[in-house]
Scaffold this motif. Structure first.
Motif, PDB file in Angstrom:
ATOM      1  N   VAL A  76       0.868  -1.187   0.000  1.00 29.52           N
ATOM      2  CA  VAL A  76       0.000   0.000   0.000  1.00 29.52           C
ATOM      3  C   VAL A  76       0.901   1.232   0.000  1.00 29.52           C
ATOM      4  CG1 VAL A  76      -1.870   1.217   1.166  1.00 29.52           C
ATOM      5  CG2 VAL A  76      -1.733  -1.280   1.309  1.00 29.52           C
ATOM      6  N   ALA A  77       1.191   1.732  -1.187  1.00 34.44           N
ATOM      7  CA  ALA A  77       2.177   2.799  -1.314  1.00 34.44           C
ATOM      8  C   ALA A  77       1.571   4.186  -1.238  1.00 34.44           C
ATOM      9  CB  ALA A  77       2.927   2.648  -2.648  1.00 34.44           C
ATOM     10  N   GLY A  78       0.274   4.293  -1.418  1.00 29.26           N
ATOM     11  CA  GLY A  78      -0.356   5.604  -1.407  1.00 29.26           C
ATOM     12  C   GLY A  78      -1.854   5.484  -1.506  1.00 29.26           C
ATOM     13  N   PRO A  79      -2.552   6.608  -1.581  1.00 29.19           N
ATOM     14  CA  PRO A  79      -4.007   6.583  -1.669  1.00 29.19           C
ATOM     15  C   PRO A  79      -4.480   5.885  -2.937  1.00 29.19           C
ATOM     16  CG  PRO A  79      -3.195   8.802  -1.193  1.00 29.19           C
ATOM     17  CD  PRO A  79      -2.014   7.980  -1.577  1.00 29.19           C
ATOM     18  N   ASP A  80      -5.656   5.306  -2.864  1.00 31.11           N
ATOM     19  CA  ASP A  80      -6.266   4.647  -4.014  1.00 31.11           C
ATOM     20  C   ASP A  80      -7.087   5.685  -4.775  1.00 31.11           C
ATOM     21  OD1 ASP A  80      -7.954   3.237  -5.755  1.00 31.11           O
ATOM     22  OD2 ASP A  80      -7.969   1.472  -4.459  1.00 31.11           O
ATOM     23  N   PRO A  81      -6.707   6.050  -5.994  1.00 30.74           N
ATOM     24  CA  PRO A  81      -7.448   7.100  -6.715  1.00 30.74           C
ATOM     25  C   PRO A  81      -8.886   6.713  -7.017  1.00 30.74           C
ATOM     26  CG  PRO A  81      -5.813   6.042  -8.141  1.00 30.74           C
ATOM     27  CD  PRO A  81      -5.545   5.561  -6.757  1.00 30.74           C
TER      28      PRO A  81
END
Length: 402
Positions: free
Chosen positions: A63-68
């Protein structure tokens, strides 16, 4: 009814499957460094709640960042408030009824045991299962940790999703499910029953006795968790959710709350020909206005709404339960071409009624008990047909603009 009110308050702010609209989202911070900072601030809170470093690391692996896609869903303001008749067409289909009856036969022993333990009828349990995940076939495929982390970092609905994320980490720490198998909706509702993590912690059940509360893969755990939650919310085994009824032509709609026996004396009759129960309180519900089907609903209708606050959802669950049990389709047709207010119109109506001193609540664009009551009070005051239906003409009479 305190437990129902608490659950309704929680359910009101959560966008689950069904006709409940997401509220406008806060702007999410962007970029992996910002997300890393969010995780850095979250870690001590998680560790303080008993989540180990290993569990935390495993949960966020990949989980590297927000899910667009999740962020896009928070900004989508589509036609969430479909007319109740359109919602029922999609929720109570011949195919779903047939599948539900087949599942009832295949799981008869499990359902009997769940019913005996909780007092919640099997048909209601099956109806929730059917509406939430089509009896387990559509339980959601979005990784829960990624979805909740996205919403929490964006501060969508304040701190709600940060708390749900911490609850999800607690579930992983307890070993009920592996991170890669913890999946559900874009808004963090999980598994075959679409529980939020906090609901899972408080109400999920290990019914098959394998040591895990598994609402993702275990039918027994899923069914028992639905029933246990409804029991905890205050389901009354002695009541139905409600009945479709026929009203006499001279029925006084201003007297819309009372005892079943009183409604019987006033000429209200069930459309299936069976008698009304001799005891119990009920209120009249006309979701399509005076020209559409009429229902007497009980406190158990509010228990259903505590699972999802939409009136359409509650009516779909109740009607699907009846159809699974062998009841006929609704006797009275829905009004053809009936006009309805969209979300903006409902918000304007709420503001207009509030200005008249009749509505106390947020202008959230949702048609529920508070708005129905306010509409009825206005209709009674103005000498109108008191059906509680939020029609466009009512907004025009108040001089409101969507």
């Amino acid at each position: 009814m305190r437990r129902i009110r608490a659950a309704l308050a929680a359910a009101l702010v959560i966008a689950l499957s069904g006709p409940v609209a997401p509220a406008p989202a806060a702007q999410a911070p962007a970029g992996p460094e910002t997300f890393a900072a969010f995780l850095g601030a979250l870690r001590p809170d998680a560790l303080g709640r008993g989540v180990s470093e290993a569990t935390f690391a495993a949960a966020f692996r990949g989980v590297a960042g927000p899910d667009p896609d999740v962020l896009a869903r928070t900004r989508r303001q589509g036609e969430f408030a479909r007319p109740v008749w359109d919602y029922l067409v999609g929720a109570v289909t011949p195919g779903r009824i047939a599948r539900g009856r087949a599942r009832a036969a295949a799981l008869a022993d499990t359902l009997s045991a769940v019913e005996a333990r909780t007092g919640v009828p099997r048909w209601i349990v099956l109806a929730f299962w059917g509406v939430e995940s089509d009896f387990g076939a559509s339980a959601g495929s979005v990784p829960t940790i990624r979805a909740l982390a996205t919403l929490a970092q964006a501060r969508h609905r304040g701190d709600l999703f940060r708390e749900e994320l911490l609850a999800a980490l607690a579930i992983l720490q307890r070993g009920d499910i592996a991170p890669e198998r913890m999946k559900g909706s874009w808004a963090g509702a999980m598994g075959q029953v679409q529980f939020l993590p906090s609901t899972f912690l408080g109400h999920a059940v290990d019914f098959d006795g394998d040591g895990h509360r598994d609402i993702w893969n275990s039918e027994a755990d899923s069914l028992a968790s639905i029933a246990g939650y409804l029991r905890d919310l205050g389901w009354n085994p002695g009541l139905s959710w409600g009945y479709e009824v026929a009203l006499p032509g001279d029925f006084d709609l201003t007297r819309y709350v009372g005892e079943m026996a009183e409604f019987d004396r006033r000429g209200v009759r069930r459309t299936d020909g069976k008698p009304l129960p001799p005891a119990g309180k009920a209120s009249l519900f006309l979701p399509g206005g005076a020209a559409g089907p009429a229902f007497l609903i009980t406190d158990n209708f509010e228990v259903i709404r505590a699972y999802n606050t939409s009136d359409s959802y509650a009516l779909a669950v109740g009607h699907l339960a009846d159809r699974l049990a062998g009841a006929p389709a609704l006797a009275r047709p829905w009004p053809s071409g009936a006009e309805r207010l969209d979300r903006a119109g409902l918000q304007a109506l709420q503001r207009g009624l509030a200005a008249e001193g009749l509505y106390a609540g947020d202008a959230d664009g949702r048609a529920g008990p508070k708005l129905r009551e306010a509409v009825r009070r206005y209709q009674i005051r103005e000498g109108m047909v008191a059906d509680g239906y939020a029609a466009p003409a009512l907004l025009g009479r108040l001089g409101g603009q969507p």
